[in-house]
Design a protein around this motif. Structure first.
Motif, PDB file in Angstrom:
ATOM      1  N   THR A  33       0.846  -1.195   0.000  1.00  0.00           N
ATOM      2  CA  THR A  33       0.000   0.000   0.000  1.00  0.00           C
ATOM      3  C   THR A  33       0.880   1.243   0.000  1.00  0.00           C
ATOM      4  OG1 THR A  33      -0.070   0.110   2.418  1.00  0.00           O
ATOM      5  CG2 THR A  33      -1.822  -1.149   1.335  1.00  0.00           C
ATOM      6  N   GLY A  34       0.262   2.378  -0.174  1.00  0.00           N
ATOM      7  CA  GLY A  34       0.947   3.654  -0.029  1.00  0.00           C
ATOM      8  C   GLY A  34       1.642   4.134  -1.287  1.00  0.00           C
ATOM      9  N   ALA A  35       2.367   5.239  -1.112  1.00  0.00           N
ATOM     10  CA  ALA A  35       3.026   5.890  -2.238  1.00  0.00           C
ATOM     11  C   ALA A  35       4.098   5.011  -2.871  1.00  0.00           C
ATOM     12  CB  ALA A  35       3.632   7.216  -1.786  1.00  0.00           C
ATOM     13  N   LEU A  36       4.813   4.231  -2.059  1.00  0.00           N
ATOM     14  CA  LEU A  36       5.843   3.371  -2.632  1.00  0.00           C
ATOM     15  C   LEU A  36       5.229   2.259  -3.486  1.00  0.00           C
ATOM     16  CD1 LEU A  36       8.846   3.189  -2.896  1.00  0.00           C
ATOM     17  CD2 LEU A  36       8.917   1.783  -0.839  1.00  0.00           C
ATOM     18  N   LYS A  37       4.035   1.804  -3.138  1.00  0.00           N
ATOM     19  CA  LYS A  37       3.305   0.838  -3.967  1.00  0.00           C
ATOM     20  C   LYS A  37       2.975   1.475  -5.318  1.00  0.00           C
ATOM     21  CE  LYS A  37       0.434  -2.606  -5.035  1.00  0.00           C
ATOM     22  NZ  LYS A  37       0.772  -3.235  -6.281  1.00  0.00           N
ATOM     23  N   THR A  38       2.542   2.720  -5.287  1.00  0.00           N
ATOM     24  CA  THR A  38       2.249   3.440  -6.530  1.00  0.00           C
ATOM     25  C   THR A  38       3.492   3.541  -7.395  1.00  0.00           C
ATOM     26  OG1 THR A  38       0.524   4.723  -5.420  1.00  0.00           O
ATOM     27  CG2 THR A  38       1.384   5.621  -7.489  1.00  0.00           C
ATOM     28  N   VAL A  39       4.624   3.844  -6.770  1.00  0.00           N
ATOM     29  CA  VAL A  39       5.881   3.945  -7.500  1.00  0.00           C
ATOM     30  C   VAL A  39       6.258   2.600  -8.130  1.00  0.00           C
ATOM     31  CG1 VAL A  39       8.373   4.302  -7.218  1.00  0.00           C
ATOM     32  CG2 VAL A  39       6.763   5.913  -6.218  1.00  0.00           C
ATOM     33  N   LYS A  51      13.123  11.114  -6.984  1.00  0.00           N
ATOM     34  CA  LYS A  51      12.778  12.196  -6.074  1.00  0.00           C
ATOM     35  C   LYS A  51      13.948  12.375  -5.113  1.00  0.00           C
ATOM     36  CE  LYS A  51       9.494  13.880  -2.710  1.00  0.00           C
ATOM     37  NZ  LYS A  51       8.282  13.651  -1.953  1.00  0.00           N
TER      38      LYS A  51
END
Length: 72
Positions: A33-39, A51
């Motif tokens: 989950t979270g932003a690292l999952k999106t990445v 980044k």
């Protein structure tokens, strides 16, 4: 100043965590989950995400980097 970097290399699977203070690099479990999952999802589609990094190059060995050579 951040001293931990999450990295991956094109053509390789998975992510790695480089802790500069501890002088270690270890595999990172795939984020669920979270932003690292999106990445990681973006990475899987071929996107390059950076980044807070101002230099990142791939080299064949530490010796090559030390002598100033990189793949470019």
């Amino acid at each position: 100043m951040a001293t931990v970097v999450v990295i991956s290399i094109e053509g390789e699977q998975g992510l790695w965590v480089a802790d500069l203070d501890a002088r270690s690099v270890v595999p990172l479990d795939p984020p669920q989950t979270g932003a690292l999952k999106t990445v990681t999802d973006l990475r899987a589609s071929g996107a390059i995400v950076t980044k807070g990094v101002n230099v990142a190059v791939v080299v064949k060995s530490a010796a090559a980097a030390s002598s100033g050579h990189y793949d470019g």
